[in-house]
Design an enzyme around this catalytic site. Structure first.
Site, PDB file in Angstrom:
ATOM      1  N   LYS A  80       5.974   7.541  -1.586  1.00  0.00           N
ATOM      2  CA  LYS A  80       4.877   7.409  -2.558  1.00  0.00           C
ATOM      3  C   LYS A  80       3.757   8.407  -2.297  1.00  0.00           C
ATOM      4  O   LYS A  80       2.906   8.618  -3.163  1.00  0.00           O
ATOM      5  CB  LYS A  80       4.333   5.981  -2.555  1.00  0.00           C
ATOM      6  CG  LYS A  80       3.586   5.559  -1.314  1.00  0.00           C
ATOM      7  CD  LYS A  80       3.160   4.093  -1.411  1.00  0.00           C
ATOM      8  CE  LYS A  80       2.377   3.628  -0.200  1.00  0.00           C
ATOM      9  NZ  LYS A  80       1.077   4.272  -0.049  1.00  0.00           N
ATOM     10  N   ASP A  81       3.745   9.048  -1.115  1.00  0.00           N
ATOM     11  CA  ASP A  81       2.712  10.029  -0.786  1.00  0.00           C
ATOM     12  C   ASP A  81       3.081  11.448  -1.191  1.00  0.00           C
ATOM     13  O   ASP A  81       2.280  12.372  -1.017  1.00  0.00           O
ATOM     14  CB  ASP A  81       2.419  10.015   0.718  1.00  0.00           C
ATOM     15  CG  ASP A  81       1.716   8.746   1.160  1.00  0.00           C
ATOM     16  OD1 ASP A  81       1.048   8.116   0.317  1.00  0.00           O
ATOM     17  OD2 ASP A  81       1.836   8.390   2.348  1.00  0.00           O
ATOM     18  N   ARG A 127      -4.674   2.245  -8.967  1.00  0.00           N
ATOM     19  CA  ARG A 127      -3.674   1.285  -9.448  1.00  0.00           C
ATOM     20  C   ARG A 127      -3.955  -0.102  -8.882  1.00  0.00           C
ATOM     21  O   ARG A 127      -3.996  -1.102  -9.629  1.00  0.00           O
ATOM     22  CB  ARG A 127      -2.271   1.755  -9.037  1.00  0.00           C
ATOM     23  CG  ARG A 127      -1.154   0.767  -9.378  1.00  0.00           C
ATOM     24  CD  ARG A 127       0.152   1.229  -8.746  1.00  0.00           C
ATOM     25  NE  ARG A 127       0.015   1.346  -7.294  1.00  0.00           N
ATOM     26  CZ  ARG A 127       0.158   0.341  -6.451  1.00  0.00           C
ATOM     27  NH1 ARG A 127       0.405  -0.882  -6.895  1.00  0.00           N
ATOM     28  NH2 ARG A 127       0.029   0.529  -5.149  1.00  0.00           N
ATOM     29  N   ARG A 128      -4.181  -0.193  -7.582  1.00  0.00           N
ATOM     30  CA  ARG A 128      -4.463  -1.489  -6.974  1.00  0.00           C
ATOM     31  C   ARG A 128      -5.785  -2.066  -7.485  1.00  0.00           C
ATOM     32  O   ARG A 128      -5.899  -3.272  -7.718  1.00  0.00           O
ATOM     33  CB  ARG A 128      -4.475  -1.357  -5.448  1.00  0.00           C
ATOM     34  CG  ARG A 128      -3.086  -1.160  -4.841  1.00  0.00           C
ATOM     35  CD  ARG A 128      -3.144  -0.818  -3.370  1.00  0.00           C
ATOM     36  NE  ARG A 128      -1.815  -0.813  -2.772  1.00  0.00           N
ATOM     37  CZ  ARG A 128      -1.537  -0.306  -1.579  1.00  0.00           C
ATOM     38  NH1 ARG A 128      -2.504   0.231  -0.838  1.00  0.00           N
ATOM     39  NH2 ARG A 128      -0.297  -0.347  -1.101  1.00  0.00           N
ATOM     40  N   ARG A 145     -10.412   3.750   3.528  1.00  0.00           N
ATOM     41  CA  ARG A 145      -9.472   4.764   4.006  1.00  0.00           C
ATOM     42  C   ARG A 145      -9.112   4.437   5.450  1.00  0.00           C
ATOM     43  O   ARG A 145      -9.710   3.581   6.077  1.00  0.00           O
ATOM     44  CB  ARG A 145     -10.102   6.164   3.945  1.00  0.00           C
ATOM     45  CG  ARG A 145     -10.373   6.719   2.559  1.00  0.00           C
ATOM     46  CD  ARG A 145      -9.116   7.231   1.855  1.00  0.00           C
ATOM     47  NE  ARG A 145      -8.306   8.063   2.730  1.00  0.00           N
ATOM     48  CZ  ARG A 145      -8.541   9.361   3.019  1.00  0.00           C
ATOM     49  NH1 ARG A 145      -9.606   9.954   2.497  1.00  0.00           N
ATOM     50  NH2 ARG A 145      -7.734  10.041   3.806  1.00  0.00           N
ATOM     51  N   VAL A 148      -3.300   1.635   8.914  1.00  0.00           N
ATOM     52  CA  VAL A 148      -3.201   0.178   8.754  1.00  0.00           C
ATOM     53  C   VAL A 148      -4.067  -0.549   9.771  1.00  0.00           C
ATOM     54  O   VAL A 148      -4.807  -1.489   9.432  1.00  0.00           O
ATOM     55  CB  VAL A 148      -1.731  -0.270   8.861  1.00  0.00           C
ATOM     56  CG1 VAL A 148      -1.638  -1.795   8.855  1.00  0.00           C
ATOM     57  CG2 VAL A 148      -0.909   0.313   7.720  1.00  0.00           C
ATOM     58  N   ARG A 151      -7.771  -0.350   8.879  1.00  0.00           N
ATOM     59  CA  ARG A 151      -8.120  -1.187   7.726  1.00  0.00           C
ATOM     60  C   ARG A 151      -8.151  -2.663   8.117  1.00  0.00           C
ATOM     61  O   ARG A 151      -9.050  -3.402   7.696  1.00  0.00           O
ATOM     62  CB  ARG A 151      -7.134  -0.947   6.582  1.00  0.00           C
ATOM     63  CG  ARG A 151      -7.176   0.480   6.062  1.00  0.00           C
ATOM     64  CD  ARG A 151      -6.285   0.677   4.859  1.00  0.00           C
ATOM     65  NE  ARG A 151      -6.148   2.095   4.539  1.00  0.00           N
ATOM     66  CZ  ARG A 151      -5.824   2.564   3.347  1.00  0.00           C
ATOM     67  NH1 ARG A 151      -5.619   1.743   2.340  1.00  0.00           N
ATOM     68  NH2 ARG A 151      -5.702   3.856   3.147  1.00  0.00           N
ATOM     69  N   CYS A 240      -2.853  11.103  -7.768  1.00  0.00           N
ATOM     70  CA  CYS A 240      -3.488   9.837  -7.396  1.00  0.00           C
ATOM     71  C   CYS A 240      -4.698   9.520  -8.273  1.00  0.00           C
ATOM     72  O   CYS A 240      -5.339   8.493  -8.089  1.00  0.00           O
ATOM     73  CB  CYS A 240      -3.888   9.847  -5.925  1.00  0.00           C
ATOM     74  SG  CYS A 240      -5.047  11.134  -5.475  1.00  0.00           S
TER      75      CYS A 240
END
Length: 287
Positions: A80-81, A127-128, A145, A148, A151, A240
């Site tokens: 997806k990146d 999108r999210r 940003r 994982v 965040r 994006c």
């Protein structure tokens, strides 16, 4: 034979790279892998939204340069990146079996999401943002940003009341079943994932020995889904900066595809696998 695998330095990137290294070693007895860690622009600039620093390509260009210079024989990416176009002379040679495609909302333990203006949800994805506001219109969206772990740390420190992450990343880091927080998964019909979400791919030089080896370990159905979903942002000329969602599933010689360009108008149909690109074009024309 030694195969040098280029990757970003995050824990998730390294975990995904190990998955490819293990798949190669399982298929080929004489393979020795070397991990080549590379810092990308997207990893270094964390105080600006992706759209402001170059879009999805900021995670890829340095890895492609390593491939073209011969510093690496292959590079592992979260599909997806990927930017809309790869560098000349390079190709996506392989995809591993797709992981959990869902987006999830992560909240502190016993602190579920509430549809109110002071509930802060962290995500940097348009999108999210669009889908969560569609379900919970009053929540406050705040950009986030970092990897994982970063965040999750911001969530636990109280900077956010909830954050939206990819389920596959949490599972690959063995973080999905933590007792520190609650996870609420979204189904694709309510919360379309990004095109190619949960798919790991390997990029290599066209015509190289490594590209041929990678083809031999590629998961057929996942590669078909990757090729189909990747058509959607290409046909829309979207990076994006657009809230594009897409999800496909191969089953019994057919492929189902659901897409959206604005998280409001969602179209869906299926076709024979051989007609998957025409299916993508037709659905995009219906948006």
């Amino acid at each position: 034979m030694k195969v040098r695998i280029g990757t970003r330095k995050s824990k998730l990137a390294l975990a995904q790279t190990e998955m490819f290294a293990n798949a190669l070693k399982k298929r080929f007895d004489d393979i020795d892998t070397e991990i080549v860690c590379i810092s990308t622009k997207g990893d270094k600039i964390l105080d600006k939204p992706l759209a402001m620093i170059g879009g999805k390509g900021v995670f890829i260009s340095e890895l492609e340069n390593a491939l073209l210079s011969g510093a690496a024989d292959m590079a592992v990416h979260s599909a997806k990146d990927l930017p809309l176009e790869l560098a000349d002379g390079l190709e996506i040679s392989s995809a591993l079996n797709r992981g959990n495609y869902r987006d999830v909302l992560v909240t502190r333990k016993n602190n579920p999401i509430q549809n109110r203006e002071d509930f802060i949800v962290g995500t940097g994805s348009l999108r999210r943002q669009s889908f969560i506001k569609k379900i919970y219109p009053l929540v406050c969206i705040k950009d986030i940003r970092g990897n994982v772990d970063t965040r999750l740390g911001k969530l636990m420190n109280g900077d956010y009341d909830g954050i939206i992450l990819a389920a596959a990343g949490l599972e690959r880091l063995s973080l999905y079943n933590s007792t520190d927080y609650d996870i609420m998964p979204f189904e694709y019909k309510d919360f379309l994932p990004a095109p190619c979400q949960a798919i790991i791919v390997a990029e290599s030089r066209k015509g190289s020995a490594v590209s041929q080896m990678l083809r031999e370990i590629s998961h057929r159905e996942t590669m078909l889904e990757f090729e189909t979903e990747r058509q959607i942002p290409k046909l829309l000329n979207a990076d994006c900066g657009m809230p594009v969602g897409a999800y496909s599933k191969v089953h019994d010689g057919r492929i189902e595809l659901m897409i959206s360009a604005d998280c409001q108008n969602i179209v869906f149909d299926s076709a024979d696998i051989k007609d998957r690109f025409n299916l993508a074009k037709r659905l995009v024309s219906e948006l």
